[in-house]
Motif scaffolding. Structure first.
Motif, short mmCIF file in Angstrom:
data_model
loop_
_atom_site.label_atom_id
_atom_site.label_comp_id
_atom_site.label_asym_id
_atom_site.label_seq_id
_atom_site.Cartn_x
_atom_site.Cartn_y
_atom_site.Cartn_z
N GLN A 33 0.83 -1.21 0.00
CA GLN A 33 0.00 0.00 0.00
C GLN A 33 0.87 1.26 0.00
O GLN A 33 0.60 2.20 -0.74
N ALA A 36 2.18 1.71 -3.44
CA ALA A 36 1.16 2.07 -4.42
C ALA A 36 0.81 3.56 -4.38
O ALA A 36 0.51 4.15 -5.42
N SER A 40 0.93 6.04 -7.63
CA SER A 40 -0.37 6.40 -8.19
C SER A 40 -0.54 7.91 -8.34
O SER A 40 -1.55 8.37 -8.86
N LEU A 54 -1.08 2.68 -9.64
CA LEU A 54 -0.56 1.35 -9.33
C LEU A 54 -1.43 0.75 -8.23
O LEU A 54 -1.45 1.25 -7.11
N PRO A 56 -2.65 -1.84 -5.35
CA PRO A 56 -1.89 -2.61 -4.35
C PRO A 56 -1.56 -4.02 -4.83
O PRO A 56 -0.47 -4.52 -4.54
N ALA A 59 1.41 -3.69 -6.92
CA ALA A 59 2.56 -3.40 -6.06
C ALA A 59 3.07 -4.69 -5.42
O ALA A 59 4.28 -4.91 -5.34
#
Length: 84
Positions: A33, A36, A40, A54, A56, A59
């Motif tokens: 997380q 990401a 993002s 992106l 999770p 990722a």
């Protein structure tokens, strides 16, 4: 705690590397997380060349790819986590 040491030529670092208030280590699923979020951000991603946003799950796949021990070989690349 192992002191923070720079690698000598021809040597591969052993992870984690522990220093004063910092740990350099492999990314884990728990980092997905956190990875990401900046990936993002379109303003950040446009300069980096990664897909954005992106998810999770993506990722986590990226982190899994980085878990291969070979990226720590000389003349290769790996993304690592820097933790406090």
């Amino acid at each position: 705690m192992r002191p923070l040491v720079c690698c000598k030529p021809g040597r591969v670092p052993v992870l984690p590397i522990l220093g004063r208030g910092v740990v350099i280590d492999r990314l884990t699923d728990a980092d997905a997380q956190a990875l990401a979020v900046p990936h993002s951000d379109p303003d950040n991603a446009r300069y980096q060349g990664w897909p954005s946003p992106l998810a999770p799950a993506d990722a986590r796949r990226f982190i899994e790819e980085m878990s291969d021990p070979e990226p720590l070989a000389l003349d290769s690349a790996v993304q690592l986590a820097i933790r406090e």
